[in-house]
Structure formats: structure tokens, C-alpha cells
Design a protein around this motif. Sequence first.
Motif, PDB file in Angstrom:
ATOM      1  N   CYS A 182      42.606  31.892  41.309  1.00 39.64           N
ATOM      2  CA  CYS A 182      42.157  32.360  42.454  1.00 39.64           C
ATOM      3  C   CYS A 182      41.532  31.263  43.348  1.00 39.64           C
ATOM      4  O   CYS A 182      40.974  30.412  42.740  1.00 39.64           O
ATOM      5  CB  CYS A 182      41.469  33.701  42.838  1.00 39.64           C
ATOM      6  SG  CYS A 182      39.770  33.545  42.263  1.00 39.64           S
ATOM      7  N   GLY A 183      41.831  31.202  44.501  1.00 42.63           N
ATOM      8  CA  GLY A 183      41.304  29.974  45.521  1.00 42.63           C
ATOM      9  C   GLY A 183      39.532  30.243  45.393  1.00 42.63           C
ATOM     10  O   GLY A 183      38.979  29.210  45.670  1.00 42.63           O
ATOM     11  N   ALA A 184      39.179  31.400  45.297  1.00 44.16           N
ATOM     12  CA  ALA A 184      37.429  31.476  45.391  1.00 44.16           C
ATOM     13  C   ALA A 184      36.863  32.346  44.393  1.00 44.16           C
ATOM     14  O   ALA A 184      37.967  33.271  43.812  1.00 44.16           O
ATOM     15  CB  ALA A 184      37.137  31.995  46.723  1.00 44.16           C
ATOM     16  N   ALA A 185      35.749  32.487  44.099  1.00 44.88           N
ATOM     17  CA  ALA A 185      35.248  33.491  42.994  1.00 44.88           C
ATOM     18  C   ALA A 185      35.841  34.883  43.582  1.00 44.88           C
ATOM     19  O   ALA A 185      35.481  35.251  44.544  1.00 44.88           O
ATOM     20  CB  ALA A 185      33.572  33.001  43.134  1.00 44.88           C
ATOM     21  N   CYS A 186      36.077  35.407  42.320  1.00 46.06           N
ATOM     22  CA  CYS A 186      36.401  36.880  42.602  1.00 46.06           C
ATOM     23  C   CYS A 186      35.912  37.956  41.587  1.00 46.06           C
ATOM     24  O   CYS A 186      35.310  37.212  40.548  1.00 46.06           O
ATOM     25  CB  CYS A 186      38.056  37.255  42.786  1.00 46.06           C
ATOM     26  SG  CYS A 186      38.655  36.836  41.428  1.00 46.06           S
ATOM     27  N   GLU A 187      35.939  39.130  41.264  1.00 45.11           N
ATOM     28  CA  GLU A 187      35.580  39.752  40.188  1.00 45.11           C
ATOM     29  C   GLU A 187      36.221  39.342  38.969  1.00 45.11           C
ATOM     30  O   GLU A 187      35.530  39.655  37.887  1.00 45.11           O
ATOM     31  CB  GLU A 187      35.877  41.285  40.590  1.00 45.11           C
ATOM     32  CG  GLU A 187      35.049  41.861  41.798  1.00 45.11           C
ATOM     33  CD  GLU A 187      35.265  43.371  41.831  1.00 45.11           C
ATOM     34  OE1 GLU A 187      36.305  43.819  41.789  1.00 45.11           O
ATOM     35  OE2 GLU A 187      34.376  44.173  42.426  1.00 45.11           O
ATOM     36  N   LEU A 188      37.540  38.995  39.072  1.00 40.08           N
ATOM     37  CA  LEU A 188      38.048  38.727  37.542  1.00 40.08           C
ATOM     38  C   LEU A 188      37.723  37.343  37.112  1.00 40.08           C
ATOM     39  O   LEU A 188      37.974  37.227  35.990  1.00 40.08           O
ATOM     40  CB  LEU A 188      39.737  38.721  37.837  1.00 40.08           C
ATOM     41  CG  LEU A 188      40.172  40.079  37.863  1.00 40.08           C
ATOM     42  CD1 LEU A 188      41.853  39.935  38.264  1.00 40.08           C
ATOM     43  CD2 LEU A 188      39.810  41.032  36.818  1.00 40.08           C
ATOM     44  N   CYS A 189      37.180  36.384  37.915  1.00 34.71           N
ATOM     45  CA  CYS A 189      36.986  35.040  37.481  1.00 34.71           C
ATOM     46  C   CYS A 189      35.810  35.159  36.474  1.00 34.71           C
ATOM     47  O   CYS A 189      35.823  34.543  35.531  1.00 34.71           O
ATOM     48  CB  CYS A 189      36.362  34.272  38.752  1.00 34.71           C
ATOM     49  SG  CYS A 189      37.604  33.772  39.884  1.00 34.71           S
ATOM     50  N   PRO A 190      34.543  35.784  36.530  1.00 28.97           N
ATOM     51  CA  PRO A 190      33.568  36.102  35.379  1.00 28.97           C
ATOM     52  C   PRO A 190      34.177  36.398  33.894  1.00 28.97           C
ATOM     53  O   PRO A 190      34.136  36.063  32.895  1.00 28.97           O
ATOM     54  CB  PRO A 190      32.737  36.918  35.895  1.00 28.97           C
ATOM     55  CG  PRO A 190      32.871  36.898  37.270  1.00 28.97           C
ATOM     56  CD  PRO A 190      34.312  36.831  37.597  1.00 28.97           C
ATOM     57  N   LEU A 191      35.336  37.453  34.076  1.00 26.32           N
ATOM     58  CA  LEU A 191      36.108  37.879  32.782  1.00 26.32           C
ATOM     59  C   LEU A 191      36.970  36.585  32.309  1.00 26.32           C
ATOM     60  O   LEU A 191      36.969  36.566  31.077  1.00 26.32           O
ATOM     61  CB  LEU A 191      36.824  39.061  33.264  1.00 26.32           C
ATOM     62  CG  LEU A 191      36.257  40.351  33.927  1.00 26.32           C
ATOM     63  CD1 LEU A 191      37.313  41.495  33.880  1.00 26.32           C
ATOM     64  CD2 LEU A 191      35.011  40.595  32.949  1.00 26.32           C
TER      65      LEU A 191
END
Length: 217
Positions: free
Chosen positions: A117-126
Motif C-alpha cells: 500500500c502507499g501509506a501505513a495501514c493495519e496490514l503493514c505491521p503484520l
Amino acid sequence: MVRRTRDDAADTRARILASAQKLIRQRGLHCVTLDDVARAIGMTRGAVYAHFRSRTALLGALLSCAEADFAARLAPLSQARANAGPGALERLLAALLHGDDIARHVSLVGFLLQHKCGAACELCPLRARVLRAVEILHDTFAALLPEPGLAGLLVAHLWGLLSARALQLAPSGLPGCAASLARLYVGPGMQPDAHALPATVRRVDSTGHAALLRDIP
């Protein structure tokens, strides 16, 4: 009464996770929602949301299950110094390929690895948690190979076997592949006399889990 309530909540949470894992394996993660999970076990949507307030929260819990599976398999290897040295790679591969517990996580791990994704989202930490685990597994293989540069290829090879098993294109007896796979990467007499698995893998925390996947938020 409180103890019984807590036990019931733990049992319900386990049923939800088991249902989600089964549906994801059958349909693929993109086709599974919290409503689907609830229907599969005869629960209301509200009952599932009481445990997981979002799909991302459910995915995070499933990822923790995957991390625990990896840690449990690697703990005996990291705790016993006698398990290091010649044959260590084969034992490590056999532990990772045993049974279906790891193969059932393939869809989830693959989904998170492909997430962008282009910006941090809930899935990025996973996704970051998965990438850390892959990096440590790569380093573990590198320490056991006479040619450390082959570690990335071995990770890819292992992923291919687990993916084939998840799709039921390979038999459940994948541990039998460990010896052959190890020979592909370590020729006769070429296995290095490593003291043990790398320090990041050798450490065991107070819960008994190997540090390979210990950094769980």
C-alpha cells in the motif's frame, strides 16, 4: 463462575480461529470474511466481533498462531547443543516440514507478503512481522550452508514445498523430503561444524518459545 467464563471465552476464540484457518485454506483468504467464519460455526456476527473487532485483528491472531507453530518446531533444535553440527540442516528442514500445521498458514503468509500500500495501514505491521521471520529463517539457513548465498534459494524451495502441500499437490509425508533437500544444498562432507543455530534462534524466552519469532507485538 469467573474461571468458567474465561475458559468459555478461550474455547470460543479457539473455535473462531480454527474456523478461519479452515475456510482460508478451502477458499483463499480473499474470499473469507468475519461473517463467513461466524456462519461456519453457527455463531452470530456479534459473537465473533466480541473477540475480533476487525478482519485485521483476526489475521493478526492467525499470524500469532503461525509464529507459535514455527517457534515450537525450532525450540528443540535451539535448546539442544547436540543437535547442531553435521545433520543440523536436515533436522531443521524435517521439523519445518512435519505435518500440516505450517502448511495451513501458507495462504495467510502469502497474502501478507503480497500486500502493498502507499501509506501505513493495519496490514503493514503484520507484513513486517512476516518479513522479519523470513529474514531470520534466511540467516538460519545461511549459517548451516557451506555456500551461504544459497540460503535465499533454499527459503524459496521450502516455500514451494509448503505451498504444494497446502494445495494438496504434495503428500503429507513432506518430512521425508528433508534428507534429499539437504543433500541438494550440502554435499557429502561439506556440512559446516556450526556450534549451534544463530544467536537469534538459540535464545529461548521465559515461555520456552524460540526467539526466531519472538518479537510479537
